[in-house]
Design a protein around this motif. Structure first.
Motif, mmCIF file in Angstrom:
data_model
loop_
_atom_site.group_PDB
_atom_site.id
_atom_site.type_symbol
_atom_site.label_atom_id
_atom_site.label_comp_id
_atom_site.label_asym_id
_atom_site.label_seq_id
_atom_site.Cartn_x
_atom_site.Cartn_y
_atom_site.Cartn_z
ATOM 1 N N ARG A 23 0.867 -1.342 0.134
ATOM 2 C CA ARG A 23 -0.177 -0.544 -0.059
ATOM 3 C C ARG A 23 1.002 1.413 0.326
ATOM 4 N N VAL A 24 1.975 1.452 0.915
ATOM 5 C CA VAL A 24 2.486 2.293 1.157
ATOM 6 C C VAL A 24 3.041 2.809 0.009
ATOM 7 N N ALA A 25 3.954 1.300 -0.998
ATOM 8 C CA ALA A 25 4.780 1.710 -2.345
ATOM 9 C C ALA A 25 3.954 2.274 -3.590
ATOM 10 N N ALA A 26 2.759 1.662 -3.405
ATOM 11 C CA ALA A 26 0.869 2.623 -4.478
ATOM 12 C C ALA A 26 0.696 3.386 -4.225
ATOM 13 N N LEU A 27 1.067 4.189 -2.497
ATOM 14 C CA LEU A 27 1.347 5.616 -2.494
ATOM 15 C C LEU A 27 1.972 6.527 -2.955
ATOM 16 N N ASN A 28 3.068 6.184 -3.081
ATOM 17 C CA ASN A 28 4.700 6.230 -2.995
ATOM 18 C C ASN A 28 3.829 6.795 -5.015
ATOM 19 N N GLY A 29 3.675 5.529 -5.160
ATOM 20 C CA GLY A 29 3.747 5.386 -7.039
ATOM 21 C C GLY A 29 3.300 7.058 -7.253
ATOM 22 N N LEU A 30 1.687 6.920 -6.469
ATOM 23 C CA LEU A 30 1.267 8.215 -6.834
ATOM 24 C C LEU A 30 1.544 9.330 -6.946
ATOM 25 N N ALA A 31 3.029 9.222 -6.031
ATOM 26 C CA ALA A 31 3.386 10.820 -6.470
ATOM 27 C C ALA A 31 4.142 11.442 -7.724
ATOM 28 N N LYS A 32 3.532 10.043 -8.424
ATOM 29 C CA LYS A 32 4.452 10.441 -9.621
ATOM 30 C C LYS A 32 3.768 10.397 -10.226
#
Lengths: 623, 406
Positions: A315-324
């Motif tokens: 989930r955290v990686a996905a949220l970080n991915g949404l930053a990009k």
């Protein structure tokens, strides 16, 4: 304790103008402190290399080898010949190569001398030297990429001397002729043989590279080699690599898995996404991160799904991915997630809210604030501030006047990043009606706003000071200090002489917290003459602090300021602060300050420590 | 390829049980010991092996990490299959050999700066790291500090306009940290130190206390002076601020003052001027006081300066500038060491990968060649070659002492 020791080189007369004399000096050199001539000759060698003078100096160095009286002297001449030597030096070095005591220095010199003569000498010496020297020669032939030595090198691949065998494999890899390649392909597998073949594959045509990869792909190869083959194949022939990478997704080795995931994300994102749900947690996390990094088509859908994954890491990686990869449409999801979570997940959601590049995200956030409530509203306000959304100031001012204190505080903080000089009057009015920690938040916001504005205008603040009560005046002094506009200094100076002791204290603090060294002279006067002893201490501490701010002063100039401070200090506490500061200002004047204080028993230990540190720093600075 | 803006610690072992890294330490003296302790503060990391050829350093480090196994030879440590990554804090002259061996052994590497003793060894490290897919973090940890990142963002986003000059002020002198600088007479090494192995690929010289442990930096056989000691910090930042992580100068000049010390032969004061394409000049200076310590970019509209002591700018209002989401934003990394571990687990590229470290160090290596030859060195930053000066080109590498090689 060691005093300042400048070790001068004990030397005879430096004969810089006479290379022959230098050579004679060096011929008599043995290891020890008398290095002047060696250094001088070395400098001459560096300067002469590649110039018309090189042959003359080379001849002198060769003659020096002949007349050397010690191994140290020979080594010195060899080092210089390594810098500028050519064919003329080769015969003498060839002799030295066959002597055990001088073989190494001759070898590394010959390695650096280009051309066929030096290469021939190295090759010819190979069967005539001991294995230790042989290994060095093999290394040198490899570094020279000497194709003519391949035939002689091949048998050494099977040497019982492991270092010699390894050096041979590496050398053949560097030389990379068809014969060298053939020898390596049929050699007994080893780490060095594999490494050499990988190096060859990188430089080869796809067919040759493929053959090498085939040779190295077996399960008996170490994991590092198999990984290198997989990633190299992916670079050379992505289509052929894909099935191997997909198989590696389910490897038992997390490292192999992770590398396969990343590589597939780059070359065949669709394949990775179709396998995604079957991956282990860690591999899914790596996949999310990689797909977002490489901007794979269709990644947004995957990221959105992954924000609901059972694994927090995913989930955290996905949220970080949404930053990009996120768009304004994701703002509500991110704000809601930030409001509902804590720790890493909250930090990631907040990070994405700040980072979405699409400028429509600003409007989306601002548009959502009025109708939002509670924690969600606070997250949106925070995001508007962190994004520096200039158009948000009026909305945020409205929120700062709401009844919900948490929303108020978040809004004041957001205004810190977004307000302009135009909002200063409204913010002053709101600050006037606040108290306690809220007042402090306003002080910071006003200061940041004004600092950011062209010219850092303080006229509104000065005007408000004139009509404000004692509390407001104190707050405005803090703001003026944080802004650091020198137009405010006359007002602060007069406050320091005001009848109200609290206002005086705030004025002294305002000077002491100034962001530049500008009011140092004011602080020094106060440190010496303020009627209140506490104010004298505050002023001196401020002076010490400001002396350490970044400036274009020389270390000696800063030391002079610290000397003034220590002369004004009446307590050991301030002296210790100064002694700590002088250690970071390495110059003779700082050392003198430290030395003088070693006689004060109250600060002797600190002075001694400063003295030792400075002596070591200054011991070998050129005069 | 980074973990996103404002990333918190994504990979906690309590969240991902497989998020654990077994770390080996190679070189446990000064920096090695201190940084080992930093890694030990990361709950995902277990220091399982320590290697040092000074038995005093080794026993001190083992006392601090009692569950680790001690090694005298790095080859034995690298052969351990359970080790995932290594922290390398050996002197510069060993960087190339240890790093390439570690990459070949499948270990990820946190390597101290400068990348290597000379350019050729640095290139060999980069090639090995790329070949084996090694995660590499250079110890250029200033990139993980907010002031440095912000300063670079200001410059990258044109807040000072076109930059024509960069001033890089580095520490100078020949610091005698342990007061052993006067111990220069050759003599037998202590029994606690394997002198032959300590020398490794460097030319043979007799032992003297002034040669080893910290002050090896001041001799060209084993280090590169304070220029090379610091180039991986402030020149690295200078490049980062200018977007030159994959580029370099086109010409370099240098001058240095002779050392007064019989063993420490690197210059105590020096100046290197590097010219870049687009009329940009970088002055790297140590010891003359003409340049503030740290990095200062000077543009047509002002300047930005940054150092470990703070950040400054003209106009000062730049310091309150906010970098917007649609501008160039540099990765936010709150801990350089934690990021290395994160990247070991995710295989993402670190903040300071080997290829960047090569570029950061190049002005230093070229500056040293320029100082020693007295010539202007012309450099092709694309092909990474010295132009029209085969004698200078020779100085980009050196022959290692037998039996060592990369």
């Amino acid at each position: 304790m060691k005093g300042l020791v400048i070790l001068t080189v004990a030397c005879s007369v430096l004969l810089a103008a006479d290379p022959e004399a230098l050579v004679r000096q060096v011929a008599g050199y043995d290891f020890g402190p008398d290095v002047a001539a060696v250094r001088e000759l070395e400098a001459l060698a560096y300067h002469s290399a590649g110039t018309p003078d090189v042959s003359r100096i080379e001849r002198l160095l060769i003659a020096g080898l002949d007349s050397s009286r010690s191994l140290a002297a020979k080594d010195a001449f060899c080092r210089d010949l390594a810098i500028l030597g050519g064919d003329a030096a080769v015969p003498k070095l060839a002799e030295l190569l066959l002597e055990p005591a001088t073989a190494e220095m001759a070898r590394y010199t010959l390695e650096r001398i280009p051309g066929e003569r030096s290469a021939t000498v190295l090759r010819d010496a190979l069967p005539r030297t001991s294995s230790g020297v042989q290994t060095g020669i093999v290394v040198s032939l490899g570094r020279r990429r000497d194709a003519a030595s391949v035939t002689a090198l091949k048998p050494l691949l099977a040497s019982k001397d492991a270092r010699l065998a390894e050096a041979t494999a590496a050398a053949l890899g560097s030389i990379d002729t068809p014969e060298a390649r053939g020898a390596l392909m049929s050699a007994t597998p080893s780490t060095t043989v594999s490494s050499a073949l990988l190096e060859i594959a990188e430089k080869s045509d796809p067919v040759t590279a493929s053959q090498i990869f085939q040779r190295l792909a077996g399960a008996e190869q170490p994991e590092a080699v198999r990984i290198a083959v997989l990633t190299a194949l992916a670079r050379v022939d992505a289509r052929r690599a894909a099935p191997f990478l997909r198989a590696a997704l389910h490897s038992e080795s997390p490292r192999v898995q992770a590398i396969a995931v990343r590589t597939l994300a780059q070359i065949d994102a669709t394949a990775l996404m179709s396998d995604f749900l079957r991956l282990a947690d860690r591999a899914r996390m790596v996949g999310v991160e990689a797909l977002a990094s490489f901007g794979a088509p269709g990644v947004l859908r995957l990221l959105l799904d992954a924000t609901r994954d059972a694994s927090e890491a995913v989930r955290v990686a996905a949220l970080n991915g949404l930053a990009k990869a996120g768009t304004p449409a994701e703002i509500p999801l991110l704000a809601a997630r930030a409001a509902a979570t804590s720790g890493d997940e909250q930090a990631a959601a907040r990070g994405a809210l700040i980072a979405i590049r699409d400028s429509a995200a600003d409007a989306a956030i601002l548009g959502a604030i009025p109708s939002a409530a509670g924690k969600m509203k606070m997250e949106l306000i925070r995001a508007a501030g962190q994004r520096g959304t200039a158009s948000s100031a009026d909305v945020l001012l409205g929120c700062a006047a709401e009844n919900d204190r948490a929303v108020q505080i978040e809004s004041i903080r957001a205004l810190r990043e977004t307000a302009t000089a135009a909002q200063v009057p409204a913010m002053l009015a709101l600050m006037k009606s606040s108290a306690g920690s809220d007042r402090t938040e306003w002080e910071r916001t006003l200061a940041a706003t004004i600092r950011r504005s062209p010219g850092a205008p303080v006229n509104e603040l000065v005007s408000a000071y004139g009509s404000g009560d004692a509390g407001m005046r104190g707050s405005l002094l803090s703001v003026l200090s944080a802004v650091g506009n020198s137009a405010a200094l006359p007002l602060i100076r007069s406050a320091a002489a005001d009848g109200d002791p609290e206002l005086q204290r705030r004025a002294v603090n305002a000077l002491a917290g100034w962001p530049t060294p500008e009011p140092m002279s004011d602080l020094l006067v106060l440190a010496r003459t303020a009627p209140n002893p506490t104010h004298r201490i505050l002023a001196l501490r401020g002076y010490i602090q400001l002396a350490q701010l970044p400036s274009s002063r020389t270390p000696s100039e800063t030391a002079a300021l610290l000397k003034t401070a220590i002369e004004a200090a009446t307590r050991p506490e301030e002296k210790k602060l100064i002694l700590s500061a002088v250690q970071r200002v390495a110059c003779p004047e700082s050392l003198e300050i430290a030395r003088q204080e070693t006689g004060d028993p109250q600060v002797a230990a600190e002075a001694k420590a400063a003295e030792t540190t400075l002596e070591h720093e200054l011991a070998y600075v050129a005069k | 390829m980074f973990l996103g803006a404002g990333t918190a610690a994504v990979l906690r072992a309590d969240v991902l049980p497989s998020a654990r890294v077994s770390l080996g330490v190679i070189g446990a003296g000064w920096m090695g010991f201190d940084t080992m302790k930093i890694f030990m503060g990361d709950s995902r990391v277990q220091v399982t092996a320590i290697c040092d050829i000074d038995s005093v350093h080794l026993s001190n480090a083992l006392a601090a990490a009692p569950s680790a196994r001690g090694f005298h030879e790095f080859e034995e440590l690298l052969a351990r299959p359970e080790i995932d990554a290594v922290y390398m804090a050996v002197p510069d002259h060993w960087h190339g050999i240890v790093a390439v061996a570690a990459a070949r052994a499948g270990k990820d590497i946190y390597g101290e700066k400068p990348l290597a003793h000379n350019w050729a060894e640095g290139k060999a490290i980069c090639d090995a790291v790329a070949r084996y897919g090694t995660v590499w973090q250079t110890g250029s940890w200033q990139r993980s500090l907010p002031d440095f990142r912000f300063a670079c963002e200001l410059v990258r986003n044109g807040r000072v306009g076109k930059v024509s000059k960069v001033e890089v002020g580095l520490p100078a002198g020949l610091t005698d940290w342990d007061g052993l600088g006067h111990q220069v007479e050759p003599g037998p090494p202590p029994k606690t130190l394997d002198w032959q192995r300590w020398l490794g690929p460097a030319p043979w010289v007799p032992y003297a206390p002034a040669r080893v442990h910290k002050t090896w930096r001041w001799n060209y056989d084993t280090g590169g002076g304070s220029l090379m000691d610091w180039v991986g910090h402030h020149v690295d930042i200078a490049h980062w601020g200018l977007g030159l992580d994959d580029s370099g100068p086109v010409s370099v000049q240098g001058s240095g003052e002779p050392s007064p010390h019989p063993i420490w032969n690197t210059p105590p004061r020096w100046r290197v001027t590097a010219r870049y394409a687009g009329d940009l000049t970088m002055l790297i200076s140590g010891g003359y006081g003409e340049v503030r310590p740290g990095t200062r970019w000077i543009g047509e509209h002002g300047w930005v300066w940054v150092d470990r002591s703070g950040i400054d700018a003209s106009p000062r209002s730049l310091l309150s500038s906010r970098i917007r989401p649609d501008e160039v934003r540099l990765p936010v990394v709150t801990s350089h060491h934690r990021q290395f571990i994160d990247c070991v687990l995710t295989r993402a590229e670190t903040l300071a990968p080997a290829r960047v470290a090569l570029r950061s160090a190049t002005p230093g290596w070229l500056g040293t060649i320029a100082m020693r030859t007295g010539r202007t060195i012309r450099w092709d930053p694309v092909r990474q070659k010295i132009l029209d000066d085969s004698a200078a080109e020779r100085l980009l590498a050196r022959a290692p002492r037998s039996p060592w090689s990369i």
